[in-house]
Design a protein around this motif. Sequence first.
Motif, short mmCIF file in Angstrom:
data_model
loop_
_atom_site.label_atom_id
_atom_site.label_comp_id
_atom_site.label_asym_id
_atom_site.label_seq_id
_atom_site.Cartn_x
_atom_site.Cartn_y
_atom_site.Cartn_z
N THR A 257 -20.93 -4.17 7.06
CA THR A 257 -20.73 -3.50 5.78
C THR A 257 -21.12 -4.45 4.67
O THR A 257 -20.63 -5.58 4.61
N THR B 49 -21.27 -3.37 1.23
CA THR B 49 -20.88 -2.82 -0.07
C THR B 49 -19.37 -2.91 -0.28
O THR B 49 -18.60 -2.99 0.67
N GLU C 253 -15.90 -1.00 -2.13
CA GLU C 253 -15.43 0.39 -2.24
C GLU C 253 -16.02 1.06 -3.48
O GLU C 253 -16.43 2.23 -3.43
N ALA D 179 -19.60 1.94 -2.77
CA ALA D 179 -19.69 3.08 -1.86
C ALA D 179 -19.46 4.39 -2.61
O ALA D 179 -20.11 5.41 -2.33
N THR D 180 -18.57 4.38 -3.58
CA THR D 180 -18.32 5.59 -4.39
C THR D 180 -19.56 5.96 -5.20
O THR D 180 -19.96 7.12 -5.27
N VAL E 198 -22.59 5.18 -4.43
CA VAL E 198 -23.59 5.64 -3.45
C VAL E 198 -23.40 7.13 -3.19
O VAL E 198 -24.38 7.91 -3.19
N ARG E 199 -22.17 7.56 -2.98
CA ARG E 199 -21.91 8.98 -2.69
C ARG E 199 -22.33 9.87 -3.85
O ARG E 199 -22.85 10.97 -3.65
N CYS F 262 -25.49 9.18 5.57
CA CYS F 262 -24.57 8.83 4.48
C CYS F 262 -23.71 7.63 4.83
O CYS F 262 -23.49 6.74 4.00
N THR F 263 -23.22 7.60 6.08
CA THR F 263 -22.38 6.48 6.51
C THR F 263 -23.12 5.16 6.35
O THR F 263 -22.57 4.17 5.84
N GLU G 169 -23.53 4.23 2.61
CA GLU G 169 -22.28 3.77 2.01
C GLU G 169 -21.97 2.33 2.42
O GLU G 169 -21.24 1.62 1.72
N ARG G 170 -22.54 1.89 3.53
CA ARG G 170 -22.37 0.49 3.95
C ARG G 170 -23.49 -0.40 3.43
O ARG G 170 -23.54 -1.59 3.74
#
Length: 913
Positions: free
Chosen positions: A309, A311, A313, A316-317, A319-320, A344-345, A348-349
């Motif tokens: 990982t 990124t 938190e 990651a937000t 990114v979404r 997506c997973t 987000e990483r």
Amino acid sequence: MSTPATEVAAFAAQLPFPLDPFQLRACEALEAGHGVLVCAPTGAGKTIVGEFAVHLALQAGRKCFYTTPIKALSNQKFHDLVERYDRDTVGLLTGDQSINSDAPIVVMTTEVLRNMLYAGSDRLRGLSHVVMDEVHFLADRFRGAVWEEVILHLADDVALVSLSATVSNAEEFGSWMETVRGDTTVIVDETRPIPLWQHMLVGRRILDLFPSRSSDGPPGRGQRKLNPDLLSHIRKRLAIEDAERPGHRRGGSRDRRGRGGPPSRYRPPSRPEVITQLDKAGLLPAITFIFSRAGCDAAVGQCVRSGLTLTTEDEATRVREIIERHTGELPRADLRILGYEQWCTALERGIAAHHAGMLPAFRHTVEELFVNGLVKAVFATETLALGINMPARSVVLERLVKFNGDTHADLTPGEYTQLTGRAGRRGIDIEGHAVVLWEPSVDPDMVAGLASTRTFPLRSSFAPGYNMAVNLLRHLPAEEARALLERSFAQFQTDRNVVGVSRAIERNERELQQLEGGTDCHLGDFAEYAALRRAISERERELKRGATGEKRNTVAESLVRLRRGDVITVPAGRRAGPAVVLEPDREFADPHPLVMTSGGWSGRLSPRDFADPVEAVGSIRLPRHIDFRDAQVRRDIASTLRNKGFVPSSGPGKHGKHGKKRGGATHDRELARLRRELKQHPCHDCPDREEHARVSERSHRLAVETQRLRTRMDAASSSLARTFDRIVELLAERAYLEPDGDPVVTEEGEWLRRIYSESDLLVAEALRRGIWKGLAPAELAGVVSSVVFEARRDATVASAMPTGPLRRAIADTQRIWEEIQSDEIRHQLPITREPDTGFVHAIYVWAQGAPLLDALLAANEIPPGDFVRWCRQVLDLLEQLRIVAPDAQVRSSAGKAIAAIKRGVVSIDATTE
């Protein structure tokens, strides 16, 4: 009226950074009324010069066209210019998109501008500047001719701004530009704005390729001395490897690239380990180039499964949020089958793949996330290096070999420079880093050669075609059309080579004059005697060739008789031993059966691999379908060969190697006659015979070489014009031109003139003969796909023909292609590509309204990104048919097919690709 350089100063004042010296020189030359050619490394800021051309056009109340080679770059530049100016000032034209096309500044693909020039479009009025970004694309063998067509056809009063990657023959290209465009300033800048440091990753250590950094100049350029610490560490790794390979001594049997001896046990660090090491060294974000789409996707999967990982938190937000903005309009059902959740997973990483097989919306999401620092590790194919604005702090090369379409070949210095040029983000990084992964087959000297060489010559790919010919003849008399072709960069380069050939002819002729008199013999005519000696040598060669050719024919006949599953013995070489025939070859002239050896190698053999006729020593049963690229399949077949007891024969040599040939030569009557005449000739007894013979042989070789050079020079001069003449003859035979006097474009020729396709003549013939009449929209889409689609080499061709009318239309199209091919062979012209039915079923299903899953299944495992891309290609030709087709029903059907195809993922991505 502004004074000199005031516009440069005004433009520079708007920038948040000072102009570099090469940018300043180019802008000043442009304001002074010159055309400019700017060659500089990736990321050096060449586009600033293009933006100054935009500025000049706006200040003068004129127009500027900004052209790029691909739609993605056009979109990117459009958004950049809209941000600088506004949407009323900037337009976009990419063939399938038209936004504010009458704006004073229009960004477009180069093909769009070429089509405008041929059509004499009103939009060309008021045009003062054209920017040709990535002009080195004119070397592209598929689309390169478009750049030269534009350069040759643009009005003389239009200033041309050509932006190119660094090429080693910039001066030659600039000389040509000056010849065809007038005053052109050539500006070459080889200084990277961000220094690039070269490294190798050996195990888990990142080591400099060259010795400690000094102030002697940019790293890599001209350097070949290697870092002693790197060499020492590699020696230690090799010693450890040798210690783990009992019974094997490093040395003569094994070269530096690891092609001999037992297989290496070296295991390079995994992809997650590589990224982790880069992260520890502060070298992220990084682009890892993997020359395989499947390899890129697999790398992402490995990193995700490892738990890596990159990124926070908060990141990651964000990114979404960006993912949702790019994909929110895509149908949820489609996203599920596209692996959306796994994609997506990974994002987000902070991990992603980037390649042409991805859905364009996914690809654009990755690009935005990477540019914004939210994706830290991208695994990409080399297509990312083609100009997309996606620089990184580091670039990683896993291998220095890639598949070029025919074979696996070493990277060239130009390719290495293009790939590693992505390293170093201007305004963010103070330096960039190129990292090559070491393994025993990678020689640091080879890496140093790639890193320190800047050889990237620009070679023209320009050649006249059918569409080009009718467009030229619609506007110009035949002689002027030929003259225009002879002004191309291709002919310019050919003519420069001819200059060298001409000088070689002059040298030979001078030497021939000096040799005159050196063969005068008081006993007789030595030229006659020398001719007898040559006749004897030639007869001996003929007899030898005849014997060899007869044996080659016998071997070829034996190869043709082989059947699938036959086991044969390869007599010598690296492939020596038993091999099973996977795919026979019935080509009697030169058969190349596909085989697999007991060592697991698969490939095609030829008659040259055998000294004697081939006989099957047995056979084994093979499954109906064999994927010989699959490692497990290779192991299974090799194991079967061993288990069945097949062993290599004792090798060639069953018959005396030279016996027959010697006997044939000794008893040949013609040879015996020539030898008698030689001995009876008066000059045979001359005491200076061998000196005369030496001079005579030298004179003869010079005369033969001079004639060969003259033939070559004659063939090169006006070569494009001769090809053009052959095209004109073929088109006249097929009634696209009236041949009387100056060729005149007929009504059919008008259709051909407006068809821009690799298979333009085939499409025109299909329209003229009406074989696409009466087809339903989905059927028309299917047959159109056959002339634009080209399967990847490793793809299995889908051949399902859903309806009778579609099947008949495909068959008729194939027959027309065969006729055209026959004409092209007769006229000695390049062959039009054969129709490919691999996408017919998929586009038919999609145009019928089927869901994406059904279309992808029908596409026979074509990746989603390729599916969308081929849909776009079909749409492009359908759009042409909607306008050009002489039959109203075909035009109507084309329009309905366009509407049916433009939906879902194809519709969404039409605005971004």
